[in-house]
Scaffold this motif. Structure first.
Motif, mmCIF file in Angstrom:
data_model
loop_
_atom_site.group_PDB
_atom_site.id
_atom_site.type_symbol
_atom_site.label_atom_id
_atom_site.label_comp_id
_atom_site.label_asym_id
_atom_site.label_seq_id
_atom_site.Cartn_x
_atom_site.Cartn_y
_atom_site.Cartn_z
ATOM 1 N N GLY A 82 3.970 16.076 4.549
ATOM 2 C CA GLY A 82 3.810 15.533 3.199
ATOM 3 C C GLY A 82 5.148 15.254 2.540
ATOM 4 N N ILE A 83 6.110 16.163 2.708
ATOM 5 C CA ILE A 83 7.440 15.971 2.132
ATOM 6 C C ILE A 83 8.134 14.758 2.754
ATOM 7 C CG2 ILE A 83 9.773 16.967 2.034
ATOM 8 C CD1 ILE A 83 8.401 19.693 1.575
ATOM 9 N N LEU A 84 8.046 14.625 4.066
ATOM 10 C CA LEU A 84 8.666 13.471 4.726
ATOM 11 C C LEU A 84 8.083 12.157 4.213
ATOM 12 C CD1 LEU A 84 8.968 14.690 8.424
ATOM 13 C CD2 LEU A 84 10.810 14.320 6.784
ATOM 14 N N PHE A 85 6.747 12.081 4.107
ATOM 15 C CA PHE A 85 6.119 10.864 3.605
ATOM 16 C C PHE A 85 6.443 10.621 2.130
ATOM 17 C CE2 PHE A 85 3.326 10.935 7.355
ATOM 18 C CZ PHE A 85 3.421 9.588 7.708
ATOM 19 N N THR A 86 6.514 11.686 1.345
ATOM 20 C CA THR A 86 6.837 11.532 -0.070
ATOM 21 C C THR A 86 8.249 10.996 -0.242
ATOM 22 O OG1 THR A 86 5.340 13.312 -0.674
ATOM 23 C CG2 THR A 86 7.015 12.738 -2.275
ATOM 24 N N TYR A 87 9.212 11.586 0.460
ATOM 25 C CA TYR A 87 10.595 11.106 0.387
ATOM 26 C C TYR A 87 10.678 9.653 0.845
ATOM 27 C CZ TYR A 87 12.470 15.867 -0.273
ATOM 28 O OH TYR A 87 12.792 17.103 -0.745
ATOM 29 N N ARG A 88 10.052 9.354 1.973
ATOM 30 C CA ARG A 88 10.105 8.007 2.531
ATOM 31 C C ARG A 88 9.514 6.985 1.560
ATOM 32 N NH1 ARG A 88 6.135 4.996 4.204
ATOM 33 N NH2 ARG A 88 6.594 3.214 5.464
ATOM 34 N N ASN A 89 8.327 7.276 1.052
ATOM 35 C CA ASN A 89 7.661 6.318 0.183
ATOM 36 C C ASN A 89 8.385 6.147 -1.151
ATOM 37 O OD1 ASN A 89 5.742 5.931 2.152
ATOM 38 N ND2 ASN A 89 4.255 7.301 1.238
ATOM 39 N N THR A 90 8.907 7.234 -1.699
ATOM 40 C CA THR A 90 9.654 7.137 -2.953
ATOM 41 C C THR A 90 10.873 6.246 -2.774
ATOM 42 O OG1 THR A 90 8.953 9.343 -3.638
ATOM 43 C CG2 THR A 90 10.893 8.448 -4.716
ATOM 44 N N LEU A 91 11.627 6.492 -1.720
ATOM 45 C CA LEU A 91 12.850 5.713 -1.511
ATOM 46 C C LEU A 91 12.549 4.280 -1.086
ATOM 47 C CD1 LEU A 91 14.985 8.535 0.049
ATOM 48 C CD2 LEU A 91 15.191 7.544 -2.230
ATOM 49 N N ASN A 137 0.786 -1.236 0.000
ATOM 50 C CA ASN A 137 0.000 0.000 0.000
ATOM 51 C C ASN A 137 0.817 1.286 0.000
ATOM 52 O OD1 ASN A 137 -2.456 -1.298 -0.098
ATOM 53 N ND2 ASN A 137 -2.598 -1.494 2.120
ATOM 54 N N THR A 138 2.086 1.219 -0.190
ATOM 55 C CA THR A 138 2.913 2.430 -0.163
ATOM 56 C C THR A 138 2.511 3.404 -1.263
ATOM 57 O OG1 THR A 138 4.728 1.137 0.742
ATOM 58 C CG2 THR A 138 5.285 3.275 -0.184
ATOM 59 N N ILE A 139 2.098 2.877 -2.404
ATOM 60 C CA ILE A 139 1.738 3.752 -3.518
ATOM 61 C C ILE A 139 0.520 4.604 -3.170
ATOM 62 C CG2 ILE A 139 0.327 2.041 -4.723
ATOM 63 C CD1 ILE A 139 2.649 4.407 -6.524
ATOM 64 N N ARG A 140 -0.427 4.078 -2.423
ATOM 65 C CA ARG A 140 -1.621 4.839 -2.046
ATOM 66 C C ARG A 140 -1.257 5.974 -1.090
ATOM 67 N NH1 ARG A 140 -5.093 1.070 0.281
ATOM 68 N NH2 ARG A 140 -5.610 0.386 -1.813
ATOM 69 N N THR A 141 -0.471 5.689 -0.063
ATOM 70 C CA THR A 141 -0.080 6.752 0.870
ATOM 71 C C THR A 141 0.810 7.775 0.185
ATOM 72 O OG1 THR A 141 1.778 5.439 1.696
ATOM 73 C CG2 THR A 141 -0.287 5.311 2.924
ATOM 74 N N TYR A 142 1.556 7.320 -0.819
ATOM 75 C CA TYR A 142 2.390 8.236 -1.582
ATOM 76 C C TYR A 142 1.526 9.269 -2.296
ATOM 77 C CZ TYR A 142 5.587 10.093 -4.998
ATOM 78 O OH TYR A 142 6.330 10.953 -5.747
ATOM 79 N N LYS A 143 0.458 8.820 -2.909
ATOM 80 C CA LYS A 143 -0.417 9.743 -3.641
ATOM 81 C C LYS A 143 -1.117 10.709 -2.694
ATOM 82 C CE LYS A 143 -0.941 6.899 -7.693
ATOM 83 N NZ LYS A 143 -1.817 6.178 -8.603
ATOM 84 N N TYR A 144 -1.470 10.269 -1.493
ATOM 85 C CA TYR A 144 -2.051 11.184 -0.503
ATOM 86 C C TYR A 144 -1.039 12.253 -0.102
ATOM 87 C CZ TYR A 144 -5.846 7.792 0.150
ATOM 88 O OH TYR A 144 -6.911 6.948 -0.034
ATOM 89 N N ALA A 145 0.184 11.837 0.171
ATOM 90 C CA ALA A 145 1.225 12.788 0.568
ATOM 91 C C ALA A 145 1.514 13.773 -0.556
ATOM 92 C CB ALA A 145 2.501 12.042 0.968
ATOM 93 N N LEU A 146 1.538 13.291 -1.771
ATOM 94 C CA LEU A 146 1.771 14.159 -2.922
ATOM 95 C C LEU A 146 0.651 15.182 -3.077
ATOM 96 C CD1 LEU A 146 3.859 14.468 -5.200
ATOM 97 C CD2 LEU A 146 2.367 13.064 -6.607
ATOM 98 N N THR A 147 -0.572 14.757 -2.851
ATOM 99 C CA THR A 147 -1.714 15.678 -2.922
ATOM 100 C C THR A 147 -1.623 16.743 -1.840
ATOM 101 O OG1 THR A 147 -3.074 13.875 -3.789
ATOM 102 C CG2 THR A 147 -4.233 15.799 -2.930
ATOM 103 N N VAL A 148 -1.231 16.358 -0.638
ATOM 104 C CA VAL A 148 -1.070 17.326 0.450
ATOM 105 C C VAL A 148 -0.015 18.369 0.087
ATOM 106 C CG1 VAL A 148 -0.215 17.586 2.826
ATOM 107 C CG2 VAL A 148 -1.888 15.833 2.296
ATOM 108 N N ILE A 149 1.088 17.930 -0.495
ATOM 109 C CA ILE A 149 2.154 18.854 -0.883
ATOM 110 C C ILE A 149 1.669 19.818 -1.959
ATOM 111 C CG2 ILE A 149 4.398 19.047 -2.010
ATOM 112 C CD1 ILE A 149 5.182 16.447 -0.658
ATOM 113 N N LEU A 150 0.988 19.310 -2.960
ATOM 114 C CA LEU A 150 0.495 20.167 -4.035
ATOM 115 C C LEU A 150 -0.484 21.221 -3.517
ATOM 116 C CD1 LEU A 150 -0.044 17.559 -6.886
ATOM 117 C CD2 LEU A 150 1.692 19.339 -6.785
ATOM 118 N N ILE A 151 -1.416 20.808 -2.672
ATOM 119 C CA ILE A 151 -2.390 21.749 -2.115
ATOM 120 C C ILE A 151 -1.693 22.771 -1.228
ATOM 121 C CG2 ILE A 151 -4.357 21.955 -0.536
ATOM 122 C CD1 ILE A 151 -5.327 19.249 -1.693
ATOM 123 N N ALA A 152 -0.778 22.308 -0.370
ATOM 124 C CA ALA A 152 -0.059 23.228 0.521
ATOM 125 C C ALA A 152 0.791 24.208 -0.276
ATOM 126 C CB ALA A 152 0.813 22.442 1.498
#
Length: 182
Positions: free
Chosen positions: A131-140, A73-88
């Motif tokens: 959001g950035i922390l989760f995005t970095y974590r999930n990408t790596l 499920n990492t891809i799903r949480t990744y998309k949530y984190a990415l959405t948070v970053i874009l909105i912020a």
């Protein structure tokens, strides 16, 4: 979207380095002031370039994992984190160009301080940081899992995570080389 992600996966690390510079670009000169809007747009372009690059890595890694019948499920949480970053990021862009007094309450005006504006700025900054922390974590995590063919724990990618978090201008060189290998 596939064409854009494929393009970003083939980028030279020097171009990614330029995106990092653009995302943190700030120019101040008392003799030749640069408009805040111009700086904000340059920052936004750099940030979007980096986010598209990270998204491309995530998509490519997920594709490799699906080919190996590995799914988590990492891809799903990744998309949530990415959405948070874009909105912020968009809210920051709006907030920076807004007069703080438009968001001030009567008590803010009486004290001569824009506490409401600062609180909103702080909340958006906190959401973006998470959001950035989760995005970095999930990408790596996805990249490391794709390289090893199985889901990796934090100990498998923490060095890359710390490098990307604290020294992103160096990390892009190493991460882009790893991406090209998968």
């Amino acid at each position: 979207m596939k064409n854009i992600t494929a393009l970003f996966l083939k980028l030279n690390p020097g171009v990614l380095f330029l995106f990092i510079i653009m995302s943190s670009f700030n120019w101040y000169s008392s003799s030749l002031p640069v408009p805040v809007v111009l700086i904000s747009v340059i920052n936004f372009i750099g940030q979007m370039g980096l986010l598209i690059w990270l998204y491309s890595i995530c998509e490519k890694s997920a594709e490799v994992l699906k080919e190996n019948n590995i799914d988590f499920n990492t891809i799903r949480t990744y998309k949530y984190a990415l959405t948070v970053i874009l909105i912020a990021d968009l809210l920051f862009l709006i907030l920076i160009n807004m007069d703080p007094l438009t968001l001030s309450t009567q008590s803010d005006i009486e004290r001569g301080e824009a506490f409401t504006y600062k609180r909103i700025f702080l909340i958006i900054g906190l959401a973006m940081s998470i959001g950035i922390l989760f995005t970095y974590r999930n990408t790596l995590k996805l990249l490391s899992s794709a390289e090893h063919g199985q889901e990796q724990s934090f100990s498998g990618y923490y060095k890359s995570f710390l490098l990307l978090l604290f020294l992103p201008w160096i990390a892009v060189w190493f991460i882009q080389l790893r991406v090209r290998k998968i």
